[in-house]
Scaffold this active site. Sequence first.
Site, PDB file in Angstrom:
ATOM      1  N   ASP A   1       0.636  -1.723  -0.174  1.00 32.25           N
ATOM      2  CA  ASP A   1      -0.321   0.077   0.156  1.00 32.25           C
ATOM      3  C   ASP A   1       1.063   1.182   0.027  1.00 32.25           C
ATOM      4  O   ASP A   1       0.164   2.012  -0.362  1.00 32.25           O
ATOM      5  CB  ASP A   1      -0.747   0.140   1.063  1.00 32.25           C
ATOM      6  N   SER A   2       1.847   1.283  -0.106  1.00 32.89           N
ATOM      7  CA  SER A   2       3.237   2.089  -0.469  1.00 32.89           C
ATOM      8  C   SER A   2       2.820   2.719  -1.914  1.00 32.89           C
ATOM      9  O   SER A   2       3.169   4.058  -1.457  1.00 32.89           O
ATOM     10  CB  SER A   2       4.717   1.494  -0.506  1.00 32.89           C
TER      11      SER A   2
ATOM     12  N   ASP B 243      -1.093  -6.503   0.002  1.00 38.11           N
ATOM     13  CA  ASP B 243      -1.125  -5.958   0.996  1.00 38.11           C
ATOM     14  C   ASP B 243      -2.624  -5.526   1.629  1.00 38.11           C
ATOM     15  O   ASP B 243      -2.514  -4.135   0.709  1.00 38.11           O
ATOM     16  CB  ASP B 243      -0.301  -4.415   1.016  1.00 38.11           C
TER      17      ASP B 243
ATOM     18  N   LYS C 297      -0.720  -9.743   3.058  1.00 35.55           N
ATOM     19  CA  LYS C 297      -0.166  -9.069   3.860  1.00 35.55           C
ATOM     20  C   LYS C 297      -0.989  -8.206   5.052  1.00 35.55           C
ATOM     21  O   LYS C 297      -1.389  -7.423   4.171  1.00 35.55           O
ATOM     22  CB  LYS C 297       1.068  -8.619   3.408  1.00 35.55           C
TER      23      LYS C 297
ATOM     24  N   GLU D  40      -0.787  -5.563   8.903  1.00 37.44           N
ATOM     25  CA  GLU D  40       0.042  -5.162   9.791  1.00 37.44           C
ATOM     26  C   GLU D  40      -0.726  -5.199  11.493  1.00 37.44           C
ATOM     27  O   GLU D  40      -1.464  -5.419  11.095  1.00 37.44           O
ATOM     28  CB  GLU D  40       0.070  -3.474   9.259  1.00 37.44           C
TER      29      GLU D  40
ATOM     30  N   GLU E 131      10.106  -4.370  10.516  1.00 35.79           N
ATOM     31  CA  GLU E 131      10.499  -3.554   9.300  1.00 35.79           C
ATOM     32  C   GLU E 131      11.390  -2.620  10.232  1.00 35.79           C
ATOM     33  O   GLU E 131      10.027  -2.182  11.697  1.00 35.79           O
ATOM     34  CB  GLU E 131       8.917  -2.737   8.589  1.00 35.79           C
TER      35      GLU E 131
HETATM   36  O1  KIV Z   1       3.139  -0.811   1.193  1.00 37.79           O
HETATM   37  C1  KIV Z   1       4.397  -0.951   1.809  1.00 37.79           C
HETATM   38  O2  KIV Z   1       5.444  -0.941   0.805  1.00 37.79           O
HETATM   39  C2  KIV Z   1       4.879  -1.829   2.778  1.00 37.79           C
HETATM   40  C3  KIV Z   1       6.085  -2.235   2.781  1.00 37.79           C
HETATM   41  C4  KIV Z   1       6.789  -0.593   3.782  1.00 37.79           C
HETATM   42  C5  KIV Z   1       6.717  -3.228   3.721  1.00 37.79           C
HETATM   43  O3  KIV Z   1       4.026  -2.631   3.445  1.00 37.79           O
END
Ligand code: KIV
Length: 285
Positions: A48-49, A87, A117, A119, A186
């Site tokens: 989600d970056s 993500d 994934k 968090e 991270e």
């Molecule tokens: O969104 C993303 O790219 C991430 C990384 C910071 C691990 O979660």
Amino acid sequence: MSKRKKVTIRTLFEKVEAGEPISWLTCYDYPTAYFQEEAGVEMILVGDSLGMTMLGYDTTLPVTMDDMIRHTKAVRRGATKTFLIGDMPYMSYQPSNEIAIRNAGRFMAEADCDAIKLEGGAEMAERIHAITRAGIPAIGHLGLTPQSVSALGGYRVQGRGALQAKKIIADAKALEEAGAFCILLEMVPDRVCKIITERAEDCIIMSLGSGPDAHGQLLIYHDMFGLYPKFKPRMAKVFGNAGEIILKGLQQYVLEVATKEFPQPENWFTIKEDEYEELLRLLEE
Ligand code: KIV
């Protein structure tokens, strides 16, 4: 289509068994996915970056499931064999197990992901459990978790104090016990990462700025190539400054258009003489 063999969870655990580090990168688009697969990257995270690297937001929070699905589908078209992870964006899993399962399911059904994934520590173990019970492989994410950047007080190393480090170690165990097959650490201190890796029984530990003692490494693609203009995290190694090359090329383009050096005959198309004569005649009718 790539000649590589499909990377599966089994492939990843075989690498861990063999003591071979796993390479993992973020990716958000088709051509980059193609090159990453050609290069032999084993895991791709459509993070989600992308809210920051591709969409220009200041944080990851505005990113939606629809944003994620569109980019993840494009990445899958470019990287058909790489282990692909979607993500879960902000509020796509936090509200309830049901919402989490439905959104994780979208990544699998619509974007052909291999895993998702999310968090969070022990408080998210229930979500990990629910998602894996629905048959979807799940990866946890501990340490600096950008969706909680406000609560964490900014983008800073997590677990420098002994108490906080102990909590991260306990969180990793809780996620593993809930069914996560992999955990990303991270910006966690190297020796804390080492303890978590040593204690992991059936879980792959990946490092992003958390040192070498994990089963593999993750980097943000844009940081590797100087493609994010706002900042470069200390942990990121720049493997080539594509941003600088692109900027120089763009400046040259602007200059050549201004000076009429561009275009040259090889950059345009012509019409045959007889067709042109006929065209002029038609225009006069
Ligand atoms: O969104 C993303 O790219 C991430 C990384 C910071 C691990 O979660």
